[in-house]
Design an enzyme around this catalytic site. Structure first.
Site, PDB file in Angstrom:
ATOM      1  N   GLY A 233       0.777  -1.244   0.000  1.00 19.89           N
ATOM      2  CA  GLY A 233       0.000   0.000   0.000  1.00 19.89           C
ATOM      3  C   GLY A 233       0.800   1.282   0.000  1.00 19.89           C
ATOM      4  N   PRO A 269       4.649  -5.215  -0.870  1.00 18.99           N
ATOM      5  CG  PRO A 269       6.849  -4.422  -0.993  1.00 18.99           C
ATOM      6  CD  PRO A 269       6.018  -5.536  -0.411  1.00 18.99           C
ATOM      7  N   GLY A 270       3.836  -3.488  -3.893  1.00 18.76           N
ATOM      8  CA  GLY A 270       3.827  -3.585  -5.352  1.00 18.76           C
ATOM      9  C   GLY A 270       4.287  -2.254  -5.926  1.00 18.76           C
ATOM     10  NE  ARG A 271       0.120   2.573  -5.845  1.00 15.37           N
ATOM     11  CZ  ARG A 271      -0.969   2.553  -6.610  1.00 15.37           C
ATOM     12  NH1 ARG A 271      -0.943   3.150  -7.781  1.00 15.37           N
ATOM     13  NH2 ARG A 271      -2.067   1.942  -6.205  1.00 15.37           N
ATOM     14  NE  ARG A 307      -2.801   3.294 -11.103  1.00 17.14           N
ATOM     15  CZ  ARG A 307      -2.734   4.476 -10.557  1.00 17.14           C
ATOM     16  NH1 ARG A 307      -2.210   5.481 -11.221  1.00 17.14           N
ATOM     17  NH2 ARG A 307      -3.165   4.678  -9.340  1.00 17.14           N
ATOM     18  CB  CYS A 338     -15.119   3.355 -29.592  1.00 15.92           C
ATOM     19  SG  CYS A 338     -14.214   3.170 -31.115  1.00 15.92           S
TER      20      CYS A 338
HETATM   21  N1  LLP Z   1      -1.412  -7.049  -0.855  1.00 14.12           N
HETATM   22  C1  LLP Z   1      -2.715  -7.146  -1.130  1.00 14.12           C
HETATM   23  C2  LLP Z   1      -3.522  -8.138  -0.424  1.00 14.12           C
HETATM   24  C3  LLP Z   1      -3.290  -6.311  -2.109  1.00 14.12           C
HETATM   25  O1  LLP Z   1      -4.586  -6.411  -2.367  1.00 14.12           O
HETATM   26  C4  LLP Z   1      -2.476  -5.377  -2.791  1.00 14.12           C
HETATM   27  C5  LLP Z   1      -3.034  -4.512  -3.816  1.00 14.12           C
HETATM   28  C6  LLP Z   1      -1.103  -5.323  -2.470  1.00 14.12           C
HETATM   29  C7  LLP Z   1      -0.614  -6.171  -1.485  1.00 14.12           C
HETATM   30  C8  LLP Z   1      -0.147  -4.382  -3.137  1.00 14.12           C
HETATM   31  O2  LLP Z   1      -0.453  -3.054  -2.915  1.00 14.12           O
HETATM   32  P1  LLP Z   1       0.529  -1.860  -3.368  1.00 14.12           P
HETATM   33  O3  LLP Z   1       1.791  -1.936  -2.524  1.00 14.12           O
HETATM   34  O4  LLP Z   1       0.830  -2.025  -4.800  1.00 14.12           O
HETATM   35  O5  LLP Z   1      -0.244  -0.627  -3.114  1.00 14.12           O
HETATM   36  N2  LLP Z   1      -5.137  -1.086  -9.549  1.00 14.12           N
HETATM   37  C9  LLP Z   1      -4.979  -0.099  -8.488  1.00 14.12           C
HETATM   38  C10 LLP Z   1      -4.332  -0.685  -7.261  1.00 14.12           C
HETATM   39  C11 LLP Z   1      -5.051  -1.896  -6.723  1.00 14.12           C
HETATM   40  C12 LLP Z   1      -4.325  -2.536  -5.578  1.00 14.12           C
HETATM   41  C13 LLP Z   1      -4.892  -3.878  -5.270  1.00 14.12           C
HETATM   42  N3  LLP Z   1      -4.254  -4.538  -4.192  1.00 14.12           N
HETATM   43  C14 LLP Z   1      -4.218   1.085  -9.039  1.00 14.12           C
HETATM   44  O6  LLP Z   1      -3.918   1.096 -10.229  1.00 14.12           O
HETATM   45  O7  LLP Z   1      -3.943   2.038  -8.319  1.00 14.12           O
END
Ligand code: LLP
Length: 404
Positions: A233, A269-271, A307, A338
């Site tokens: 997050g 973490p992802g983002r 997004r 479209c």
């Molecule tokens: N863990 C769980 C259980 C999650 O559901 C998520 C993201 C993460 C980790 C990773 O979160 P991050 O560190 O990336 O914030 N498509 C949206 C974001 C959706 C996130 C879904 N879950 C966007 O483009 O902003």
């Protein structure tokens, strides 16, 4: 990304050259940035050396996951597909956690077969399915239970997951019940409490609240959790005005938490790992003057980057060649799809643009390619990894023949 003599570069490679050589739209990732992000993430929490499980949903490119793995990271997956991809990238199953509200029996079965670290369960029914499969296989399965801490992440509503109205996790009452269920099961080994309250979080206070909720629950259950998985997050600065997340405060809150509980922290973490490493290079097909504004019609569209259409997200757009001549027009950057929501951003005082100019849409490394689709039967873009002056193609551009 930086300008050198008015030309945009990703590391040591000119974006103009990339576009001419590989065509557009094109996803480019910077290896140095990826490395920097991972090193910084580790540094921020080095006092308790967490297990960092990269959230594969943010970017599923096997070559990128492979690079991430080399820094010792594990993976957070939410489907059999993502689990297969993490394994293909060489991630050790003992570093993989599996989240998600709707894991099917087939997916659970597969995860058990692969002996991953944790299946983070999100409902009573799911735990019953895990137990049934484990019993049938005569195995003991390590699981976590995802708590819904009813905490407002103070982020976009669409990407909040920790409030009681959200489908994720279980409330505290249910949590206690499930802990007891697990204690009475011979085939389930409850090792983890997991939470994830949302994405693109820039304020540390929701994390503090989340930790308080977790702390209360653990004290009450009196169960010894080997792991506490705090999810991901962590937000990134999509523009210069955004104030970064205060990692020091988050780290401090976790250290205080760890004074009370002896447990291993997991992050997902992802983002924050991959978001700012990626850019989407696009070419202007046409410029259409509508009187009130000019439509800058790009060859990238909402199928390439969802997004803006899905969340109203705004990504910076940089000209690949800086001219310094500012236009008096309002520019609306759109794609060819479209749908009226196929638009990236509307800007005033942008530099004068011409048809065939190249542009770079910034910070698209996370939830860019992974959310892309073939809508309007458009082939997906090529993906490149830039490292210094080297360019490595890490995924081919789809061809129409792949689709038709
Ligand atoms: N863990 C769980 C259980 C999650 O559901 C998520 C993201 C993460 C980790 C990773 O979160 P991050 O560190 O990336 O914030 N498509 C949206 C974001 C959706 C996130 C879904 N879950 C966007 O483009 O902003």
């Amino acid at each position: 990304m930086r300008y050198n003599k008015k030309k945009l570069f990703i590391e040591g490679v000119s974006v103009q050259n990339i576009a001419s050589k590989f065509g557009t739209p094109t996803y480019c990732y910077s290896y140095s940035k990826l490395k920097e992000n991972i090193i910084n993430f580790k540094k921020n929490f080095k006092s308790f050396s967490p297990l960092i499980c990269f959230s594969v949903k943010s970017n599923t490119n096997v070559n990128l996951i492979r690079e991430i793995k080399k820094f010792g990271l594990g993976a957070d997956v939410v489907s059999k597909g993502e689990l297969m991809m993490a394994l293909k990238a060489g991630i050790n199953p003992s570093k993989i956690v599996f989240s998600g509200v709707g894991k099917t029996s087939e997916e659970i079965n597969f995860a058990i077969e692969k002996r991953i670290l944790l299946i983070n369960a999100e409902s009573e029914s799911e735990i019953q399915v895990i137990e049934k499969i484990a019993r049938r296989k005569n195995k003991i399965v390590q699981i976590g239970i995802r708590l819904n801490p009813n905490t407002d992440a103070k982020t976009l509503k669409q990407i909040s997951t920790g409030k009681s109205e959200n489908k994720f996790g279980v409330n505290s009452k249910e949590f206690f019940k499930l802990v007891n269920f697990c204690k009475n099961s011979k085939n389930i080994d409850l090792q983890c409490l997991s939470v994830h309250i949302g994405s693109q979080i820039l304020d540390h206070k929701p994390y503090e609240k989340m930790l308080k909720a977790v702390s209360n629950i653990i004290s009450k259950t009196k169960h010894k959790f080997k792991f506490v998985d705090l999810g991901g997050g962590m937000g990134i600065a999509y523009n210069d005005k955004i104030k970064q997340l205060n990692y020091k405060r988050y780290n401090l809150a976790i250290n205080n938490f760890l004074k009370k509980f002896n447990t291993k922290i997991i992050f997902e973490p992802g983002r924050s790992i991959i978001g700012n490493t990626g850019s989407l290079i696009s070419k202007i097909i046409y410029i259409k003057d509508s009187g009130a504004k000019k439509f800058i019609i790009l060859d990238a569209a909402m199928n390439d980057l969802m997004r803006p259409a899905l969340y109203g997200a705004v990504h910076k757009i940089l000209p690949v060649r800086k001219s310094g001549n500012i236009s008096k027009n309002i520019y609306e950057f759109v794609g060819p799809i479209c749908e009226s929501t196929d638009k990236f951003v509307t800007l005033k005082k942008y530099q004068k643009l011409r048809e065939k100019d190249f542009l770079a849409i910034c910070d698209v490394g996370a939830y860019g390619m992974s959310l892309s689709s073939n809508y309007n039967l458009r082939p997906k873009a090529v993906e490149l990894l830039i490292n210094g002056r080297r360019i490595k193609k890490i995924k081919n551009r789809q061809k129409h023949t792949d689709l038709i």
